[in-house]
Design an enzyme around this catalytic site. Structure first.
Site, PDB file in Angstrom:
ATOM      1  N   PHE A  28       0.773   9.579   5.338  1.00 53.85           N
ATOM      2  CA  PHE A  28      -0.014  10.681   4.599  1.00 53.85           C
ATOM      3  C   PHE A  28      -0.807  11.338   6.224  1.00 53.85           C
ATOM      4  O   PHE A  28      -0.746  13.003   6.185  1.00 53.85           O
ATOM      5  CB  PHE A  28      -1.341   9.777   4.274  1.00 53.85           C
ATOM      6  CG  PHE A  28      -2.606  10.651   4.323  1.00 53.85           C
ATOM      7  CD1 PHE A  28      -3.115  11.006   2.367  1.00 53.85           C
ATOM      8  CD2 PHE A  28      -3.880  10.729   5.665  1.00 53.85           C
ATOM      9  CE1 PHE A  28      -4.398  11.377   2.591  1.00 53.85           C
ATOM     10  CE2 PHE A  28      -4.653  11.659   5.063  1.00 53.85           C
ATOM     11  CZ  PHE A  28      -5.384  11.705   3.626  1.00 53.85           C
ATOM     12  N   ASP A  45       0.662  -1.380  -0.113  1.00 44.16           N
ATOM     13  CA  ASP A  45       0.082   0.111  -0.536  1.00 44.16           C
ATOM     14  C   ASP A  45       0.697   0.873   0.445  1.00 44.16           C
ATOM     15  O   ASP A  45       1.965   1.114   0.465  1.00 44.16           O
ATOM     16  CB  ASP A  45      -0.716  -0.211   0.972  1.00 44.16           C
ATOM     17  CG  ASP A  45      -2.164   1.235   1.190  1.00 44.16           C
ATOM     18  OD1 ASP A  45      -2.098   1.785   0.319  1.00 44.16           O
ATOM     19  OD2 ASP A  45      -1.709   1.798   2.642  1.00 44.16           O
ATOM     20  N   VAL A  76      -9.451  11.196   8.284  1.00 38.58           N
ATOM     21  CA  VAL A  76      -9.517  11.451   9.245  1.00 38.58           C
ATOM     22  C   VAL A  76     -10.870  12.508   9.358  1.00 38.58           C
ATOM     23  O   VAL A  76     -11.110  13.290  10.985  1.00 38.58           O
ATOM     24  CB  VAL A  76      -8.315  12.660   8.796  1.00 38.58           C
ATOM     25  CG1 VAL A  76      -8.016  13.997   9.342  1.00 38.58           C
ATOM     26  CG2 VAL A  76      -7.211  12.109   7.807  1.00 38.58           C
ATOM     27  N   PHE A 111      -9.809   5.332  10.056  1.00 34.11           N
ATOM     28  CA  PHE A 111      -9.160   5.594   9.241  1.00 34.11           C
ATOM     29  C   PHE A 111      -9.462   6.666   8.128  1.00 34.11           C
ATOM     30  O   PHE A 111      -8.742   7.672   8.276  1.00 34.11           O
ATOM     31  CB  PHE A 111     -10.050   4.233   7.862  1.00 34.11           C
ATOM     32  CG  PHE A 111      -8.708   4.490   6.624  1.00 34.11           C
ATOM     33  CD1 PHE A 111      -7.547   4.107   6.767  1.00 34.11           C
ATOM     34  CD2 PHE A 111      -9.401   4.798   5.453  1.00 34.11           C
ATOM     35  CE1 PHE A 111      -6.844   3.859   5.661  1.00 34.11           C
ATOM     36  CE2 PHE A 111      -8.616   4.527   4.102  1.00 34.11           C
ATOM     37  CZ  PHE A 111      -7.275   4.423   4.085  1.00 34.11           C
ATOM     38  N   LYS A 164      -8.937  -2.810  -3.941  1.00 34.46           N
ATOM     39  CA  LYS A 164      -8.243  -3.859  -4.296  1.00 34.46           C
ATOM     40  C   LYS A 164      -8.349  -5.080  -4.095  1.00 34.46           C
ATOM     41  O   LYS A 164      -7.291  -6.442  -4.329  1.00 34.46           O
ATOM     42  CB  LYS A 164      -7.101  -3.396  -2.660  1.00 34.46           C
ATOM     43  CG  LYS A 164      -6.239  -1.670  -2.960  1.00 34.46           C
ATOM     44  CD  LYS A 164      -5.802  -1.062  -1.249  1.00 34.46           C
ATOM     45  CE  LYS A 164      -5.089  -0.001  -1.452  1.00 34.46           C
ATOM     46  NZ  LYS A 164      -4.185   0.514  -0.463  1.00 34.46           N
ATOM     47  N   THR A 221      -2.562   0.757  -4.523  1.00 37.10           N
ATOM     48  CA  THR A 221      -3.076   2.337  -4.194  1.00 37.10           C
ATOM     49  C   THR A 221      -4.334   2.684  -4.758  1.00 37.10           C
ATOM     50  O   THR A 221      -4.779   2.579  -5.799  1.00 37.10           O
ATOM     51  CB  THR A 221      -1.865   3.560  -3.690  1.00 37.10           C
ATOM     52  OG1 THR A 221      -2.502   4.203  -3.348  1.00 37.10           O
ATOM     53  CG2 THR A 221      -1.025   3.549  -5.436  1.00 37.10           C
ATOM     54  N   ASP A 278      -0.124   4.826   1.060  1.00 39.19           N
ATOM     55  CA  ASP A 278      -0.619   6.067   1.794  1.00 39.19           C
ATOM     56  C   ASP A 278      -0.358   5.500   3.705  1.00 39.19           C
ATOM     57  O   ASP A 278      -1.294   4.404   3.091  1.00 39.19           O
ATOM     58  CB  ASP A 278      -1.098   6.887   1.800  1.00 39.19           C
ATOM     59  CG  ASP A 278      -1.716   8.005   1.000  1.00 39.19           C
ATOM     60  OD1 ASP A 278      -1.172   8.595   0.650  1.00 39.19           O
ATOM     61  OD2 ASP A 278      -2.081   7.377  -0.111  1.00 39.19           O
ATOM     62  N   ASP A 323      -2.065  -0.287   5.781  1.00 36.51           N
ATOM     63  CA  ASP A 323      -2.989   0.188   7.158  1.00 36.51           C
ATOM     64  C   ASP A 323      -4.238   0.150   6.801  1.00 36.51           C
ATOM     65  O   ASP A 323      -4.506   0.476   8.876  1.00 36.51           O
ATOM     66  CB  ASP A 323      -2.171   1.635   7.034  1.00 36.51           C
ATOM     67  CG  ASP A 323      -3.144   2.524   6.062  1.00 36.51           C
ATOM     68  OD1 ASP A 323      -2.682   2.185   4.798  1.00 36.51           O
ATOM     69  OD2 ASP A 323      -3.537   3.466   6.267  1.00 36.51           O
TER      70      ASP A 323
HETATM   71  C1  LIG Z   1      -9.152  10.834   2.631  1.00 32.95           C
HETATM   72  C2  LIG Z   1      -7.895   9.381   3.580  1.00 32.95           C
HETATM   73  C3  LIG Z   1      -7.377   9.198   2.270  1.00 32.95           C
HETATM   74  N1  LIG Z   1      -6.383   8.404   3.165  1.00 32.95           N
HETATM   75  C4  LIG Z   1      -5.114   7.819   1.788  1.00 32.95           C
HETATM   76  C5  LIG Z   1      -5.766   6.214   1.298  1.00 32.95           C
HETATM   77  C6  LIG Z   1      -5.833   5.568   0.577  1.00 32.95           C
HETATM   78  O1  LIG Z   1      -4.689   5.817  -0.094  1.00 32.95           O
HETATM   79  P1  LIG Z   1      -3.539   4.490  -0.271  1.00 32.95           P
HETATM   80  O2  LIG Z   1      -4.723   3.568  -0.219  1.00 32.95           O
HETATM   81  O3  LIG Z   1      -2.286   4.349  -1.125  1.00 32.95           O
HETATM   82  O4  LIG Z   1      -3.236   3.551   0.991  1.00 32.95           O
HETATM   83  C7  LIG Z   1      -5.920   6.668  -0.292  1.00 32.95           C
HETATM   84  C8  LIG Z   1      -7.434   7.670  -0.676  1.00 32.95           C
HETATM   85  O5  LIG Z   1      -8.073   6.979  -0.283  1.00 32.95           O
HETATM   86  O6  LIG Z   1      -5.542   8.120   0.465  1.00 32.95           O
HETATM   87  C9  LIG Z   1      -5.681   8.028   3.984  1.00 32.95           C
HETATM   88  O7  LIG Z   1      -5.346   8.100   4.406  1.00 32.95           O
HETATM   89  N2  LIG Z   1      -6.658   9.114   4.537  1.00 32.95           N
HETATM   90  C10 LIG Z   1      -7.759   9.275   4.751  1.00 32.95           C
HETATM   91  O8  LIG Z   1      -8.462  10.412   5.436  1.00 32.95           O
HETATM   92 MG   LIG Z   2      -2.694   3.508   3.560  1.00 28.19          MG
END
Ligand SMILES: Cc1cn([C@H]2C[C@H](OP(=O)(O)O)[C@@H](CO)O2)c(=O)[nH]c1=O
Ligand SMILES: [Mg+2]
Length: 216
Positions: free
Chosen positions: A33, A25, A61, A59, A152, A117, A27, A163
């Site tokens: 992030f 993954d 924010v 998850f 995914k 991602t 973020d 995460d």
């Molecule tokens: C809106 C939001 C997005 N994200 C990240 C997760 C996803 O990326 P990733 O799949 O790389 O973890 C992407 C879209 O939701 O933004 C957060 O981690 N926290 C949040 O509050």
């Molecule tokens: Mg993530």
């Protein structure tokens, strides 16, 4: 007839040993992030209330901010403005040790690494900036490893390091096993029998990979 050999498959007599497909993954596994968000939010809205990073739960924010500060008008918009902004995803700092570990992982024999991602809803900046981040931090050859998807469960792999606790989609039983990458927001979550990877710095990831390699 000769069996067709591919670079990803090793044939030993009748045995066919496949590579371990690892999905990383982005973020909160490679790119921070939460830290990027916290710093930008404090800078842009110094008068607004905030949640310390160690107190982040859940998850999204925005969900926690809206719940915690429901009396503050437009707090949800303020939060979203941060990650919808130009250069937010591009400027995210690295999760400590992630880039080094990812590069080492990709060099391991019998392992194929991909970055799996999801884009945010307002994808305009997020999409190209995720590519740029990978190019900048991991190198141009890593761009070909990116898999961008909202779902995914549709991606085929042996192991997904992510995460997010609730990864759901069209496939009820995805091919991968989910290993939860520890983040403040998921420390109190019920992860059932799933394993955790707490960081990239203490070397645990190597054991995890060796363990999975034995099982395929
Ligand atoms: C809106 C939001 C997005 N994200 C990240 C997760 C996803 O990326 P990733 O799949 O790389 O973890 C992407 C879209 O939701 O933004 C957060 O981690 N926290 C949040 O509050
Ligand atoms: Mg993530």
């Amino acid at each position: 007839m000769m069996a067709r050999m591919t670079s990803r498959t090793v044939h030993i007599g009748q045995m066919c040993k496949k590579n371990l497909r690892v999905l990383l993954d982005m973020d909160q596994v490679l790119a921070d992030f939460e830290l990027g968000f916290f710093q930008e939010y404090r800078k842009k809205y110094p008068e607004y209330p905030y949640i310390e990073m160690k107190d982040r739960v859940g998850f999204f924010v925005k969900d926690q901010y809206e719940k915690m500060f429901s009396s503050v008008p437009n707090i949800g918009n303020a939060v979203a403005n941060i990650y919808n902004a130009k250069k937010f995803f591009l400027n995210l700092p690295e999760i400590e040790g992630a880039v080094d570990a990812a590069k080492k992982l990709a060099k391991m024999e019998g392992v194929d690494v991909f970055i799996c991602t999801s884009p945010i809803e307002k994808y305009k900046y997020c999409l190209p900036e995720k590519y740029e981040w990978v190019h900048k931090h991991l190198g141009p050859e890593w761009v070909a490893r990116i898999i961008l998807t909202k779902d995914k469960t549709m991606v085929n792999g042996h192991l997904l390091i992510d995460d997010r606790v609730d990864i759901i989609g069209a496939i009820e039983r995805p091919s991968w096993e989910h290993v939860v990458f520890s983040a403040n927001h998921n420390m109190k979550a019920d992860i059932g029998k799933r394993r955790r990877l707490d960081n990239w710095t203490n070397g645990d990831w190597k054991e995890l990979i060796e363990d999975f390699k034995m099982r395929i």
